[in-house]
Structures are given as C-alpha cells and as structure tokens.
Write an enzyme that holds these catalytic residues in place. Structure first.
Site, short mmCIF file in Angstrom:
data_model
loop_
_atom_site.label_atom_id
_atom_site.label_comp_id
_atom_site.label_asym_id
_atom_site.label_seq_id
_atom_site.Cartn_x
_atom_site.Cartn_y
_atom_site.Cartn_z
N TYR A 292 44.10 40.93 5.68
CA TYR A 292 42.70 41.26 5.34
C TYR A 292 42.43 41.36 3.83
O TYR A 292 43.36 41.28 3.04
CB TYR A 292 42.17 42.44 6.13
N GLU A 293 41.18 41.44 3.49
CA GLU A 293 40.73 41.31 2.08
C GLU A 293 41.17 39.99 1.46
O GLU A 293 41.50 39.92 0.27
CB GLU A 293 41.26 42.47 1.23
N GLY A 294 41.16 38.93 2.26
CA GLY A 294 41.63 37.63 1.80
C GLY A 294 43.10 37.49 2.15
O GLY A 294 43.93 38.25 1.64
#
Lengths: 592, 592
Positions: A434-436
């Site tokens: 997550y978050e890229g």
C-alpha cells in the site's frame, strides 16, 4: 504469547549520540533534550506494552465486522483509542494552533515505530487520520482548517484517504468518481472507492474522508483530478454534527493480515463534498499526504521486523535444543539454548543489524523533513524526497523479510498462531503493497527522483558518503570494517546510476528494468552509511569513557556484521542492473 | 478465483529432451515414452484442475475440526481423496508386490508437483502416507509389510510420521515417549507427539502411525531411539480391523497455512506398538523416510511458487494500468496490460526462471533416486544425498519468495483472500520449516554431506559442471550467456567449499556460520547448471528444425534471464561466507 518492549535506549542513542539533535540548528529541537525524549519514549513504550500490544492478537482473531452499515472494531480497541487520545499522542506533532503539541516529526516517528510495533492494525486508525490532517493543513482554507483540524488533532474525529477504485490503483488517471458542482459551491460526489483503511469504524464521532474525484468537463487523466473533503456527518456552523452524508461502507475486505483494521468499500451516492485546494490539482494535494504516508509505511515495515526480532530473540535464549559444537554451554541442562548455534545467530544478526540500521535511516528521513518544514531547508527537502521511495520500498521489503526470519527462528512454533510470529509476517506483508507498491516506489526513485534538480540531489548524497569516508580516514575503529565496504558499496551505486544515465536516455527500459534493484542497492548504501555513523558515535562514547561499554561494543559489532554480511548485496544488484533490459524484455507477452 | 493448469509441456521437455529418459539405462524407464508420460501427466492435470484445485480455498477457509476425538476434514476432501485412490495415484511408484504400479520416482515427482500445486494441504494426506509406506517397505518384516502395505498402497489406510514432542523438534535425543516391552513381543507406547500432519482425519479406515520412542534402559540420546508401528485400529489376523488402540488426537494446531491439513497433538496412552527394524536403530529407519520426504518438500516449495506464478501471470496480462513507456500497446483500451511494464516483467521473469529451473533440479534429484534404487548406482545415491538438503532448503526458500513475488504482481488484490494469492504464500511458508528447518538442511549439507566419501561426492559434482562446460565450448548458443556465468558461479562455490575446508577444521563455527549461504550458493549453481542444459536441449531442437520455435526460444530466453539476473547472487553468498565466523559470533548472548 508475544511481548513488546520499546527500544528506548536505541532511540536515545540515535537521537542524541548519532544525530546530536539537541545541538542541531532546527527550530523545536532545542526542547528535545535527553531527559525529555526519554520521558516521552518511555511513556509511549508503557502504553504500547501494556495497552496496545495485548490487543494485537485480539484484533487479528476478531477482525472487524459490518452489520447494517455499522463497522465494529475488535474488543478493547475503542477503549485503547480513548487512552491514546487522552495521552495527547494523536496530535503529538500537530500544529499548536489546532490543539497539537507541535513536536518535531522526528519524535513522532519514534513514537510511531513504538505504536506500530505494538499493534500495527490499531495504529493505522490514527495513522490515516494524520495523513488527512496533513492534507487539510497544507491545502485547506482557514475555515476548513478551523472546522476539521481541532477535532482531528484531539482524536474525536478521524480521517481517511480515498484513492483506489476497482479499475484503478496505481493509474489514478482512470478514476471514475464524479464530483458535480452545486450552486452553493459544494459538490455532489458519486462513485465507489475500495481498500479504504479505517473507512468506517466505531471509534470516533465523525470520519473526514478525503476523496479524489473528477469534475465533469475537466482535463483527461490525472490532470483532471480534484480533492474533496467528504465528512461522514455534516458539520453545523457551531461545530456540532448534523445530517448523515450519503457515504456508506458497502463491504469489508477479507485479507491476509491487519485484520484489526477495517478495510472498506466506500460508496458515495451524491455525497456532499467540499473542494480542497484548487480544481484539477488534487494529485498535488494528495502527494503532500503521500510523501509523509510513505515514510510512515517504511517505519511500519521495519517496526514489524523489530517486534518480531524481539520475540525471536527471547525464544532463541529460552529454547533448549542441541549442543554448542565447540562445547556445552548449559551443562546442567538437557541441551543448550539455540542461540549458541552459528546458524541461529546468523539469522538473529540479520534481523538485528537490519532493524537497528533501518531505524536510524527512517529517523534520518524524519530529521530531514523537520529541516525542510521548520527551517525551509531546500536541500533537506530534496534529499528526503529522493530517499522517501527507498525508505518505503527497501525498509518494507526487508522488514517483511526480517519478520519471516524471526518466524524461522521459532521453527515449527513460528508457524502456529499460538506463538504469534506468523501474525507479524502477515501484517508486515501489506507494507510492501500500500501507499504505492514497492515496484512503484522504484519507478518513482529512478524515473523522478534521480533527476531531481538536474541530478544535483543524488550527487549531493554521494558527496555526503564521500565526505564521511574522507573525514574518518585514519580512524582505526572505522577504517577496516566500515569505510572500505561503504566505499565499495557506494561505488556500486554510482556505477548503477551511471549505467542508467548512459543507457536510459536511448531506451527507458534500460533504466526501468533495473529500478527495483537500484532501490535495494541504494537502501543498502543508506544502511551502510547509518551503521558507519553509529559505529563512529559508539566508538566516541567508548573513547570518552562511557560506562555502558557492552552497549557501545554491541553497536560496533552489529555494524560490522551489517557491513560484512549485508552490504555485499550491492554488487549483486549492480550486476543485475548492468545486465540491462534485454533479459527482462526478451519475451513476447504471449510466450510467458 | 485462482486456477491451475498442469505444466505438461514443460515436464515433457525436461523428461524427454533434457534428460532423454526413455533412452536412459534405468530399469523401468523404457516404459516412459513420450506418449505414456504425456497421458499420465494430462490425466493427473485434469484431476488437479477439476477436482483438487477447486477445493484449495475451501480447505483454507473451513480448515479441520476436532469434536469428541473425531477430526473432520473440509467439505469435499473425502470425495476427492476417493477419486485419487480410484485413479491408482496413491500407489503410483509403489511396489507391485503390494498392489503398487511400480512407476519410477521421477514420474511420481511430476505427479506430486501437479497435485501439490493444485492443493498442498490436501495432498499432504497421501504424502505422509507415502513416507510411512517407505519406512515399512524398507525396514518392516514380511508380516508387517503384508499387513499394512496393500491397504496403504490402495489408500484405504493412511500413515503418519511421529517425531516431534513439545520439548524436542530438531534435537530428537530429548525424546521422552516411552516404549515398554511386553511379554508378547509388542510394546506399550506412552507419550505425547505434536505437529503430526494428518494424525487424525476422516478419510481412511485406519491410520498407521510410525512413532519414535525410547525403550527404557537403552542408550542415552539419539542412539536410544526405536521406531514403532502404532495403528489407530488393531489389525486382526485376517486383515480386518479390531479394537481401537490407545492413541488419540488431543488437539488441532491453529496455524498460518495448510488449514485443510489436520496438524494434530497425538496422545499415546499405553498404545500397542510394534517394533520396526532393530531396537535403538529408529533414527536410521526414520532417515530412510526423511530423505524422500525432504525431496518431496522441496517439490512442495517450488510447486507453490509455480501455481502462484500462473495466477500472477494471468493477472498481469489482464489488468489494465498505465502505458508502456515506449508507446501504447493497447491503444483502443483505457490503459495497457501491466505486463508491458519492465518492473512487472522483472518480477514475472524471476518467478518463471526460478520455477522452471527448480522443476528440472527436483526432477534431476528424482532421476538420481531411480538410478540408486533401480540399478544400485552408488554414485547416484551419494550425489542425491548431497543434493537433498539443497533441494529441500533452497527450493522452499525460493518457492516461498516466488509466491511472495506473485502476490506482489497483483498489488492490493494480492493481499485480499478473494484473489487467493495470499493463501499460496501462507501455505508455502511451512515448507521452509518442516522435515527439518532450512537451517538444519544447511547444517546437514555442510556438516555431513560435503565430507561424503571423503569429499569425492562434491568433487564429482564440480567435475560434472566442468565437463559440461568443456563439452560445450564452441557452442555459440551457450558460450556467452550460459557457460561463462556458470563457470563464475561454480568458481564461487568451490572457493566457499575451500574456505570451509581450510578454516572449518580449526574452528567449526567458521563453516557453520556460512552454512546457510552455502546452501543458497550451491542451489544457484544447480539451477544454473539446469538452465544451461535446458538451453542446450532447446537449441538442439531449434537446430533440428522443431516447429514450435516459440517454446524453445522462450526456454533459452528464460535461461538467459536466470544466468544474468539470478546467478550473480553466488558472489554475494561467497562474500558472506568468506567474512567468516567473527561477525556472526561476536556478541555474547546477553548483549543481543
């Protein structure tokens, strides 16, 4: 069965002996003397050990439930959350204007690590809020700030970030959620968002959703995205809560880990939204949140490794199995503790050397953010921008790996839920995504950050390493075990960067095929640099007659381990990079 | 959401074009012509895709339950098991004298991979039986064989291996389970065994437990361990089932993965046991089972990687996100499939190159077992003994890593249970632990196997590589991309072995501190050797005018990827090994 103790001494060492923060010329750091930080970290540690960690397994086992649109968090979460709020932890580094304590980001990162190690799923509720706080603080109008921030800083309201939709995660240009302008200046938001952490729950009175959506008629792709505040309950002029907004939780995701955190499908059915920042500039505003969030995820990665290591170590000292090959160590017992065995030590040292190096690296990043935020240091801002994808990508990959190593220390017990190590592995796994995803981090690093300021930023990083090596030449404690390997690793990194520059212009795939390895190569150099600095500080303490010699000698020995056993990975990553795009791109998609 | 298709073409390529098995001088291989193996593998594949794989998620979600001593397996498991029995799959490589089909181990390994990829937890029920079959077949009396083997080969009865106790896993010398001799020649077995896979279940009429226990008065430690047959139901002289024996399941382990397999606490309360083999020679008998079992676990490791890769690949071809940086590939669609992106390819190629190389390596091991078993080839026996810990340790570490990579291909979807990738990761994790943790495998390799036949066996392995390189010098297709890297990797391996020889005598920790890296270094050289052979076979096919050029060209390109991108790891492992014991052993246990 797991326990957690905050690494207060290790943090104190980094803050005061490695970074010397109370002497640093950063506004706010003058308050951070040894006694103060120690008191704060010990208090956070107490809350973490006594309140948050005992709920870690509870959260995993119970998960969250959705019934008639209401999400219930695991037993004890709400009470624990209230304690966190009462302690003022939510607003630790928030703006005093809105009730925050105004502490530097650096201290907040230490506390963040402690809370995440204790209970990652729980801590995400406030973590996401913090991201939303940042975006409103940076881009909101005065009225928006006054309306939302005080309650968020207090913890009475929480916040979320709504980016992903079923058809788009990485590629936000494909967003379909619509924002239709209304006569009163508000927007009607319609669409579906997925994987919204803490999208709905029972811990706060209101939830402030930050939502990316497209205003009809705007530019195509990412250039037509705007950011909106969509509160769960409308806020009256006097600050009291009004009507329920048309945003509902349509489902909870069943997932590998972080069960205690509600991962929600959020449905917006003409919900009232308020534009934040300029129209069509939503991506820019979202990136403000994302950089801090990415650094925070890097902390999550190594924090899960850190708590896993603590528990693996306790097991290795306790479990009796086999004999030291050089002679029994526990002659009166049936066998020796497994920590006597070289391969168990290899495993533990890998965990320890990574975790402590990672902590220093993440705190360096936080220190740079403070320099940027508090004194407008543009170089520091650029440097942390360069390092952010590495902190996120490298520290989460290796943090997960560390949790897997710790699980391995326990043998069969590591696979059972009873011992709790397997939860750290499952929870840590999300940090790589997550978050890229970490692949995206590597593209950000190679595609955007290497070229920052025409390459001056990365050259500045190389210069830092070079100066450090030069300054410490002749320091017998560092020369052999630290400076030579750091020099070699830095050379590998520069060679890889040169390869990208020479080949990436003609064919971008030559650079992109090596981006992931470059992120890891860079990460190793950063940790090597951290260890060299930690060894230097430890040696200074020893030379200065410090009484706790075992602490400092252990730091140096752990650093030597990192340099001897981990840093040689740089040559492998360089070889992979220099093999170029051909092996990676050779196959037609149909022939895979 | 996951699917599975057996890699029949890849297996056929290895069996017939790389190993040329139907021409090989191994009794029984003459039956294995192309059509025959194809028919068998396709039939196994059909069962795997249609029956076993659809139950993979069911097994994970439902798990097993224990009520009043009865263990229930997940819905559909019993019916599927009956189908496996009906197909004669259980006894595929078993002795025809007891109803088996007498097929070579090689073919059984192929089928094993297929079944494990489809449903690992399910396949363990028969996998463990096979281990028990092997031990009885090798060490049982004629009467024991007649009593137990036909039913086990048919699948009507299953078997288990009972080693671990709460206080001992690796260190079996600490076993407390007692076996008291009775006047009638039987023994009363009393004690508790834990982590017994398939210890109790509802799929067979009887369960034949093989149990390690100590006869009072025998030698201390591992030299005083004997092996016993303890049937769940006593067997009457006519083969019918008699009284229930005093062995019961006391609990089911809650664990990270393989939920469909019952991991049992087994309580022996004066159960009747029958000695198998000689008194106090139980470890030797158990090792007969363990070598085959370890090879089987190596297969499990890469098999989980293989099925994960298949599903990751399908996602990468289907998911539209972003654009090819060198130009849109799917102009009419909203975005390109993610397989266009270099970093996604890097990830997929790592999965593919490992999986196919691992398959060849494991099948080579099975081929050596056949040579040893079927023609008494002592060199083959020694070589597979050397390679077994590598097949187990390296292929399971990398198989797990491959499943993690595959999960990463899916981004956020990979973390959700809906998409199923996370189950492969959780299931694969146990393979690094059971049948001897991978740390133990590395000690077996360095401590026992390197010195096998005074070092002649490992020298023979180096000779194989050297001869291959020499024979193929001048082969333009191999020289550059394959032979040079293989030579360099082999040199790293020999240097590491030399380091152990020169330093391990003085201080065994010098060797043991590098054992884990040595196992990985050796594994990479083996896979490099496999890929060089596969490339050679593929090039021969192309030179011979084979029509399926894409298949063979893909093999060569995948091999080139392995050599360029994976094999450089050998230098890193060598550097770690050559840094010696000092960094690993520096700390006092108290200072960790």
């Amino acid at each position: 069965m797991t326990t957690y103790t905050a690494p207060v001494d290790d943090m104190q060492f980094i803050l005061h002996e490695v970074f010397g923060i109370s002497d640093a010329d950063v506004p706010g750091y003058d308050e951070l003397d040894r006694d103060f930080t120690k008191a704060v970290l010990e208090e956070a540690g107490k809350l973490a050990s006594e309140v948050l960690h005992p709920l870690n397994k509870v959260g995993d086992e119970q998960g969250c439930t959705l019934e008639n649109g209401v999400v219930r968090t695991p037993e004890g979460f709400k009470a624990a959350y209230d304690k966190v709020c009462e302690g003022g932890w939510i607003g630790l580094d928030c703006d005093p204007e809105y009730g925050g304590q105004g502490m530097p980001h650096l201290l907040n990162s230490c506390v963040g690590e402690i809370f995440v190690s204790a209970n990652m799923a729980f801590n995400m509720y406030q973590g996401l809020s913090h991201g939303a706080y940042n975006a409103i603080h940076a881009h909101g109008t005065d009225q928006q700030k006054q309306t939302y921030l005080p309650k968020m800083v207090e913890g009475k309201w929480s916040g979320t970030m709504n980016l992903t939709e079923p058809q788009c995660g990485t590629d936000l240009g494909l967003i379909r959620t619509k924002a239709e302008p209304q006569d009163d200046g508000t927007y009607k938001i319609t669409g579906q968002k997925i994987w919204i952490s803490a999208g709905e729950h029972d811990m706060t009175d209101n939830i402030v959703h930050l939502v990316l959506a497209k205003i009809p008629g705007g530019p195509e792709g990412v250039k037509g995205i705007s950011l909106f505040i969509v509160p769960k309950f409308m806020v009256n002029e006097d600050g009291s809560l009004g009507d329920r907004n048309a945003v509902t939780c349509g489902g909870l995701e069943s997932k590998m880990g972080i069960h205690g955190n509600a991962t929600c499908v959020m449905n917006y059915d003409g919900a009232t939204g308020f534009l934040i920042g300029e129209t069509h500039k939503g991506m820019r505003a979202m990136f403000t949140m994302m950089n801090a969030a990415r650094l925070g995820v890097g902390v999550q990665g190594y924090a899960q490794g850190a708590v896993a290591y603590q528990n693996a170590l306790a097991f290795a000292k306790d479990r009796l199995q086999g004999r030291d090959v050089t002679g029994a160590q526990n002659e009166t017992g049936p066998a020796d503790p497994i920590i006597v065995h070289p391969d168990v030590r290899r495993n533990l040292m890998d965990q320890k050397a990574f975790t402590e190096g990672a902590r220093a690296f993440a705190l360096w990043g936080s220190n740079l953010i403070d320099k940027s935020d508090r004194k407008g240091d543009a170089e520091a801002e650029a440097l942390v921008s360069l390092l952010t994808p590495i902190i996120k990508g490298f520290l989460t990959d290796k943090g997960f790996e560390t949790a897997v190593l710790a699980q391995q220390t326990l043998g069969g017990s590591g696979f059972t839920t009873e011992w709790g190590l397997e939860q750290f592995v499952r929870d840590a796994r999300i940090t790589m995504i997550y978050e890229g995803t970490n692949g995206i981090q590597s593209l950000d690093l190679v595609g955007r950050k290497l070229g920052l300021n025409g390459g001056k930023t990365v050259m500045g990083f190389f210069e830092l390493i070079k100066s450090f090596i030069k300054e410490n030449e002749g320091n017998a404690a560092l020369e052999d075990g630290f400076l030579s390997p750091l020099k070699a690793a830095s050379k590998d990194l520069q060679a890889a960067a040169t390869f990208f520059m020479q080949n990436g212009m003609k064919d971008p795939n030559e650079a992109l095929s090596g981006s992931y390895d470059f992120m890891h190569l860079f990460g190793h150099v950063c940790l090597g640099y951290m260890w060299a600095q930690m060894a230097k500080a430890a040696q200074s303490a020893l030379d200065g007659g410090a009484s706790d010699t075992a602490f400092y000698e252990t730091k140096i020995a752990t650093g030597r381990y990192y340099m001897a056993r981990q840093l040689p990975a740089t040559a492998m990553h360089r070889a992979r990079i220099e093999s170029g795009a051909a092996p990676v791109m050779a196959l037609d998609a149909a022939n895979f």
